[in-house]
Design an enzyme around this catalytic site. Structure first.
Site, PDB file in Angstrom:
ATOM      1  N   LYS A   1    -118.541  19.852   5.805  1.00  0.00           N
ATOM      2  CA  LYS A   1    -117.432  19.681   5.341  1.00  0.00           C
ATOM      3  C   LYS A   1    -117.092  18.136   4.880  1.00  0.00           C
ATOM      4  CE  LYS A   1    -115.693  23.182   8.344  1.00  0.00           C
ATOM      5  NZ  LYS A   1    -116.745  23.698   9.073  1.00  0.00           N
TER       6      LYS A   1
ATOM      7  N   ASP B   1    -122.904  23.329   6.819  1.00  0.00           N
ATOM      8  CA  ASP B   1    -121.551  23.177   6.956  1.00  0.00           C
ATOM      9  C   ASP B   1    -120.980  21.886   7.273  1.00  0.00           C
ATOM     10  OD1 ASP B   1    -118.946  23.952   6.574  1.00  0.00           O
ATOM     11  OD2 ASP B   1    -118.973  25.105   8.461  1.00  0.00           O
TER      12      ASP B   1
ATOM     13  N   ARG C   1    -119.515  32.966  17.250  1.00  0.00           N
ATOM     14  CA  ARG C   1    -119.398  33.560  18.634  1.00  0.00           C
ATOM     15  C   ARG C   1    -119.454  35.036  19.038  1.00  0.00           C
ATOM     16  NH1 ARG C   1    -114.076  29.574  19.340  1.00  0.00           N
ATOM     17  NH2 ARG C   1    -114.181  30.429  17.106  1.00  0.00           N
TER      18      ARG C   1
ATOM     19  N   THR D   1    -109.667  28.167   8.972  1.00  0.00           N
ATOM     20  CA  THR D   1    -109.091  29.470   9.432  1.00  0.00           C
ATOM     21  C   THR D   1    -108.472  29.446  10.801  1.00  0.00           C
ATOM     22  OG1 THR D   1    -111.280  30.000  10.368  1.00  0.00           O
ATOM     23  CG2 THR D   1    -110.552  31.107   8.278  1.00  0.00           C
TER      24      THR D   1
ATOM     25  N   ASP E   1    -114.931  12.252   1.568  1.00  0.00           N
ATOM     26  CA  ASP E   1    -115.105  10.782   1.616  1.00  0.00           C
ATOM     27  C   ASP E   1    -114.594  10.553   0.334  1.00  0.00           C
ATOM     28  OD1 ASP E   1    -115.936   7.895   1.861  1.00  0.00           O
ATOM     29  OD2 ASP E   1    -117.144   9.129   3.674  1.00  0.00           O
TER      30      ASP E   1
ATOM     31  N   LYS F   1    -125.921  29.432   9.223  1.00  0.00           N
ATOM     32  CA  LYS F   1    -125.130  28.342   9.007  1.00  0.00           C
ATOM     33  C   LYS F   1    -125.300  27.160   9.997  1.00  0.00           C
ATOM     34  CE  LYS F   1    -120.371  27.985   9.881  1.00  0.00           C
ATOM     35  NZ  LYS F   1    -120.097  26.664  10.164  1.00  0.00           N
TER      36      LYS F   1
HETATM   37  O1  C5P Z   1    -117.455  31.500  16.133  1.00  0.00           O
HETATM   38  P1  C5P Z   1    -116.840  31.961  14.916  1.00  0.00           P
HETATM   39  O2  C5P Z   1    -117.299  33.125  14.161  1.00  0.00           O
HETATM   40  O3  C5P Z   1    -115.121  31.722  15.047  1.00  0.00           O
HETATM   41  O4  C5P Z   1    -117.518  30.765  13.980  1.00  0.00           O
HETATM   42  C1  C5P Z   1    -116.552  30.319  12.791  1.00  0.00           C
HETATM   43  C2  C5P Z   1    -117.540  29.490  12.072  1.00  0.00           C
HETATM   44  O5  C5P Z   1    -116.938  29.172  10.705  1.00  0.00           O
HETATM   45  C3  C5P Z   1    -117.530  27.961  12.879  1.00  0.00           C
HETATM   46  O6  C5P Z   1    -118.808  27.561  12.715  1.00  0.00           O
HETATM   47  C4  C5P Z   1    -116.609  27.159  11.840  1.00  0.00           C
HETATM   48  O7  C5P Z   1    -116.964  25.675  11.855  1.00  0.00           O
HETATM   49  C5  C5P Z   1    -116.613  27.909  10.639  1.00  0.00           C
HETATM   50  N1  C5P Z   1    -115.547  27.678   9.637  1.00  0.00           N
HETATM   51  C6  C5P Z   1    -114.289  28.270   9.996  1.00  0.00           C
HETATM   52  N2  C5P Z   1    -113.287  28.197   9.267  1.00  0.00           N
HETATM   53  C7  C5P Z   1    -113.362  27.599   8.087  1.00  0.00           C
HETATM   54  C8  C5P Z   1    -114.618  26.916   7.452  1.00  0.00           C
HETATM   55  C9  C5P Z   1    -115.575  27.104   8.431  1.00  0.00           C
HETATM   56  O8  C5P Z   1    -114.069  28.838  11.045  1.00  0.00           O
HETATM   57  N3  C5P Z   1    -112.363  27.386   6.962  1.00  0.00           N
END
Ligand code: C5P
Length: 247
Positions: free
Chosen positions: A67, A65, A216, A121, A70, A38
């Site tokens: 998002k 990603d 992460r 999330t 617009d 991603k």
């Molecule tokens: O590091 P971590 O596993 O928390 O990363 C979550 C990834 O998912 C990030 O790149 C974040 O932008 C993405 N994301 C999210 N919640 C969403 C959509 C995308 O955390 N609803």
């Protein structure tokens, strides 16, 4: 019947780093372990399509990603551009409404799959209240899922906690291949960071998630390959504990 997707291919690594060299270092280190990446706001702001194209040249699948949010005409135009760049998944922000999502879906070409972001999330009921939304997270996820289906989107990106109700909505609309992609994945007993709605990947996959997104926990692990394998094992367990169709 399409070939079954292996557990390893269901893990999408969020390359949330601020430069292309670090992205390359991680992808080289992970090698064959990861087939789907991603590219999000951070890396895309730093490296643009250079990062996307580098991954595609190495035979990886790419989820862009950004998002998009617009007016319908602009989002439709962005989808046309992205369709020609070979990305596999991309996100449209559900906050833009049905008309914007219809413009997005109506302008895609080739194999790109468009996912509607339901509710980040990192947000919970209280945050939605502060934002002036008159719904709980569960209600808004349901409404966004219905709108995504009606607008011709290919799936949603939503927390692992909402997989079962989202799958039930898709099934009630006879949307068999509706994609559910879940970020905020955390193995039991590990830090949830900034996610209000973190979830165990095994449970998300058991409930019907098609792909999980992890950033992460793998990128910052002492051994990213080992940590990636732990997530792949969790996906495997989730797949094995799914109920057979019709049971
Ligand atoms: O590091 P971590 O596993 O928390 O990363 C979550 C990834 O998912 C990030 O790149 C974040 O932008 C993405 N994301 C999210 N919640 C969403 C959509 C995308 O955390 N609803």
């Amino acid at each position: 019947m399409p070939p079954a997707i292996e557990a390893r291919e269901r893990l999408i690594l969020a390359l949330d780093v601020d430069n292309q060299d670090e992205a390359k270092r991680l992808a080289d280190l992970l090698g064959e372990k990861i087939s789907f990446y991603k590219v999000g706001l951070e890396l895309f702001t730093a490296a643009g399509f250079e990062a996307v194209d580098w991954l595609l040249r190495r035979g990886k699948q790419v989820f862009l990603d950004i998002k998009w949010l617009d007016i319908p005409a602009t989002v439709g135009a962005v989808v046309r551009v992205a369709s020609g760049r070979g990305v596999h998944f991309a996100t449209v922000d559900g906050n833009g409404g049905s008309e914007m999502m219809r413009a997005a879906a109506g302008n895609k070409k080739g194999d790109i799959k468009l996912l509607c972001l339901t509710v980040l999330t990192s947000l919970g009921d209280q945050a939605l209240k502060e934002m002036g939304k008159g719904f709980t997270v569960d209600q808004l996820v349901g409404l966004r899922t219905e709108a995504a289906i009606e607008s011709g989107m290919d799936g949603v990106i939503t927390s692992g906690r909402e997989v079962a109700p989202v799958r039930a909505i898709a099934e009630s609309r006879r949307k068999d291949g509706f994609l559910i992609v879940t970020p905020g994945m955390r193995l039991p007993g590990t830090a949830r960071d900034d996610h209000q709605r973190a979830q165990d990947p095994e449970a998300a996959v058991r409930d019907g998630a098609d792909y999980i997104v992890v950033g992460r926990p793998i990128c910052r692990a002492a051994d990213p390959r080992d940590e990636a394998q732990r997530f792949i094992d969790a996906i495997e367990r989730g797949l094995s504990s799914r109920r057979p169709a019709g049971a």
